[in-house]
Design a protein around this motif. Structure first.
Motif, PDB file in Angstrom:
ATOM      1  N   TYR A  31      -8.320  18.336 -74.299  1.00  0.00           N
ATOM      2  CA  TYR A  31      -7.506  19.539 -74.114  1.00  0.00           C
ATOM      3  C   TYR A  31      -8.263  20.544 -73.253  1.00  0.00           C
ATOM      4  N   ARG A  32      -7.539  21.237 -72.386  1.00  0.00           N
ATOM      5  CA  ARG A  32      -8.107  22.320 -71.573  1.00  0.00           C
ATOM      6  C   ARG A  32      -8.138  23.579 -72.432  1.00  0.00           C
ATOM      7  N   ALA A  33      -9.273  24.238 -72.464  1.00  0.00           N
ATOM      8  CA  ALA A  33      -9.399  25.466 -73.262  1.00  0.00           C
ATOM      9  C   ALA A  33      -9.719  26.639 -72.351  1.00  0.00           C
ATOM     10  N   PHE A  34      -9.260  27.820 -72.761  1.00  0.00           N
ATOM     11  CA  PHE A  34      -9.634  29.034 -72.034  1.00  0.00           C
ATOM     12  C   PHE A  34      -9.610  30.222 -72.965  1.00  0.00           C
ATOM     13  N   ARG A  35     -10.258  31.287 -72.522  1.00  0.00           N
ATOM     14  CA  ARG A  35     -10.321  32.555 -73.263  1.00  0.00           C
ATOM     15  C   ARG A  35     -10.235  33.680 -72.246  1.00  0.00           C
ATOM     16  N   ARG A  36      -9.352  34.651 -72.514  1.00  0.00           N
ATOM     17  CA  ARG A  36      -9.218  35.825 -71.636  1.00  0.00           C
ATOM     18  C   ARG A  36      -9.096  37.060 -72.520  1.00  0.00           C
ATOM     19  N   SER A  37      -9.640  38.171 -72.059  1.00  0.00           N
ATOM     20  CA  SER A  37      -9.489  39.415 -72.818  1.00  0.00           C
ATOM     21  C   SER A  37      -9.401  40.590 -71.858  1.00  0.00           C
ATOM     22  N   LEU A  38      -8.881  41.692 -72.404  1.00  0.00           N
ATOM     23  CA  LEU A  38      -8.696  42.908 -71.625  1.00  0.00           C
ATOM     24  C   LEU A  38      -8.733  44.092 -72.571  1.00  0.00           C
ATOM     25  N   ARG A  39      -9.396  45.158 -72.160  1.00  0.00           N
ATOM     26  CA  ARG A  39      -9.316  46.399 -72.935  1.00  0.00           C
ATOM     27  C   ARG A  39      -7.958  47.015 -72.643  1.00  0.00           C
ATOM     28  N   VAL A  40      -7.173  47.226 -73.699  1.00  0.00           N
ATOM     29  CA  VAL A  40      -5.822  47.762 -73.516  1.00  0.00           C
ATOM     30  C   VAL A  40      -5.758  49.256 -73.772  1.00  0.00           C
ATOM     31  N   SER A  41      -6.802  49.817 -74.394  1.00  0.00           N
ATOM     32  CA  SER A  41      -6.851  51.253 -74.640  1.00  0.00           C
ATOM     33  C   SER A  41      -8.286  51.660 -74.927  1.00  0.00           C
ATOM     34  N   ALA A  42      -8.642  52.835 -74.465  1.00  0.00           N
ATOM     35  CA  ALA A  42      -9.963  53.384 -74.774  1.00  0.00           C
ATOM     36  C   ALA A  42      -9.964  54.061 -76.140  1.00  0.00           C
ATOM     37  N   ASP A  43      -8.782  54.256 -76.725  1.00  0.00           N
ATOM     38  CA  ASP A  43      -8.617  54.991 -77.980  1.00  0.00           C
ATOM     39  C   ASP A  43      -8.361  54.018 -79.130  1.00  0.00           C
ATOM     40  N   ALA A  44      -9.300  53.917 -80.052  1.00  0.00           N
ATOM     41  CA  ALA A  44      -9.161  53.013 -81.197  1.00  0.00           C
ATOM     42  C   ALA A  44      -7.931  53.342 -82.044  1.00  0.00           C
ATOM     43  N   ALA A  45      -7.410  54.575 -81.928  1.00  0.00           N
ATOM     44  CA  ALA A  45      -6.211  54.963 -82.680  1.00  0.00           C
ATOM     45  C   ALA A  45      -4.977  54.182 -82.215  1.00  0.00           C
ATOM     46  N   TYR A 167       0.796  38.619 -70.330  1.00  0.00           N
ATOM     47  CA  TYR A 167       0.662  39.035 -71.734  1.00  0.00           C
ATOM     48  C   TYR A 167      -0.333  40.187 -71.852  1.00  0.00           C
ATOM     49  N   LEU A 168      -1.506  40.000 -71.262  1.00  0.00           N
ATOM     50  CA  LEU A 168      -2.560  41.014 -71.360  1.00  0.00           C
ATOM     51  C   LEU A 168      -2.091  42.357 -70.818  1.00  0.00           C
ATOM     52  N   HIS A 169      -1.492  42.339 -69.640  1.00  0.00           N
ATOM     53  CA  HIS A 169      -1.043  43.587 -69.019  1.00  0.00           C
ATOM     54  C   HIS A 169       0.181  44.181 -69.718  1.00  0.00           C
ATOM     55  N   ALA A 170       1.020  43.326 -70.307  1.00  0.00           N
ATOM     56  CA  ALA A 170       2.188  43.827 -71.044  1.00  0.00           C
ATOM     57  C   ALA A 170       1.746  44.647 -72.253  1.00  0.00           C
ATOM     58  N   LEU A 171       0.719  44.182 -72.957  1.00  0.00           N
ATOM     59  CA  LEU A 171       0.259  44.964 -74.111  1.00  0.00           C
ATOM     60  C   LEU A 171      -0.382  46.261 -73.665  1.00  0.00           C
ATOM     61  N   ARG A 172      -1.159  46.214 -72.601  1.00  0.00           N
ATOM     62  CA  ARG A 172      -1.766  47.454 -72.111  1.00  0.00           C
ATOM     63  C   ARG A 172      -0.670  48.452 -71.723  1.00  0.00           C
ATOM     64  N   ALA A 173       0.362  48.007 -71.036  1.00  0.00           N
ATOM     65  CA  ALA A 173       1.462  48.893 -70.630  1.00  0.00           C
ATOM     66  C   ALA A 173       2.211  49.428 -71.846  1.00  0.00           C
ATOM     67  N   ALA A 174       2.436  48.567 -72.847  1.00  0.00           N
ATOM     68  CA  ALA A 174       3.168  48.995 -74.046  1.00  0.00           C
ATOM     69  C   ALA A 174       2.388  50.052 -74.826  1.00  0.00           C
ATOM     70  N   VAL A 175       1.079  49.868 -74.928  1.00  0.00           N
ATOM     71  CA  VAL A 175       0.253  50.809 -75.674  1.00  0.00           C
ATOM     72  C   VAL A 175       0.165  52.144 -74.938  1.00  0.00           C
ATOM     73  N   SER A 176       0.074  52.096 -73.625  1.00  0.00           N
ATOM     74  CA  SER A 176      -0.053  53.330 -72.858  1.00  0.00           C
ATOM     75  C   SER A 176       1.288  54.020 -72.652  1.00  0.00           C
TER      76      SER A 176
END
Length: 178
Positions: A31-45, A167-176
């Motif tokens: 199986y091909r595996a991968f991992r990606r991450s993104l900071r979606v907010s600087a505010d832990a709240a 997916y990563l950018h959608a969550l960042r946009a939704a949070v902001s």
């Protein structure tokens, strides 16, 4: 799309996963595996809002996918996601196979069911890091399940990578809120 997706969703609880569940954190052989991450907010709240968006499938919708689900993303729930324009929408049925739920990390993993063009598992986790903010991490392992997916080769991987980025950018946009 919704009639076909609803039919798949109605049958999903009777179907077996199309891949061997992994233990010990490493993907099954081949199986091909991968991992990606993104900071979606600087505010832990923003952690709770990010978790809500993830659990209610808004991340998937925000990435441009259609979603037919039997409820929020929780272990045992089912979803059929669709990608592409009608009448060529590709449907991908999945079962949520694991919950991640603690004070600083929340999310889920889902696995593929028959009818999905890939075999494997994808994990979506929102993490609150003190002093750093809120991060969204996606890990997955997969391999083609259908002839078109196998024939697609690099194109299939490109589509998977693009959807992951969405997916990563959608969550960042939704949070902001943008």
């Amino acid at each position: 799309m919704t009639d076909r997706a609803q039919e798949l969703l109605d049958r999903a609880h009777t179907l077996a996963l199309t891949y061997p569940r992994s233990s010990g954190g490493s993907p099954p052989r081949g199986y091909r595996a991968f991992r990606r991450s993104l900071r979606v907010s600087a505010d832990a709240a923003d952690f709770d809002r990010a978790v809500e968006m993830l659990r209610t499938w808004e991340v998937h919708r925000g990435a441009g996918l259609t979603v037919v689900a039997d409820g929020p993303a929780r272990a045992g729930s089912h979803v059929v996601v669709g990608i592409g324009p009608r009448p060529f929408t590709l449907l991908a049925p999945c079962r949520v196979v694991e919950d991640v739920d603690d004070p600083t990390r929340n999310g889920f993993a889902y696995g593929t069911l028959p009818g999905h063009p890939e075999r494997g598992e994808e994990r979506f986790v929102v993490e609150k890091r003190p002093g750093e903010g809120v991060f969204f991490e996606i890990t997955a392992f997969s391999r083609p399940a259908t002839a078109p997916a196998r024939l697609g080769g690099p194109l299939t991987r490109l589509v998977q990578d693009r959807v992951t980025t969405r997916y990563l950018h959608a969550l960042r946009a939704a949070v902001s809120g943008s």
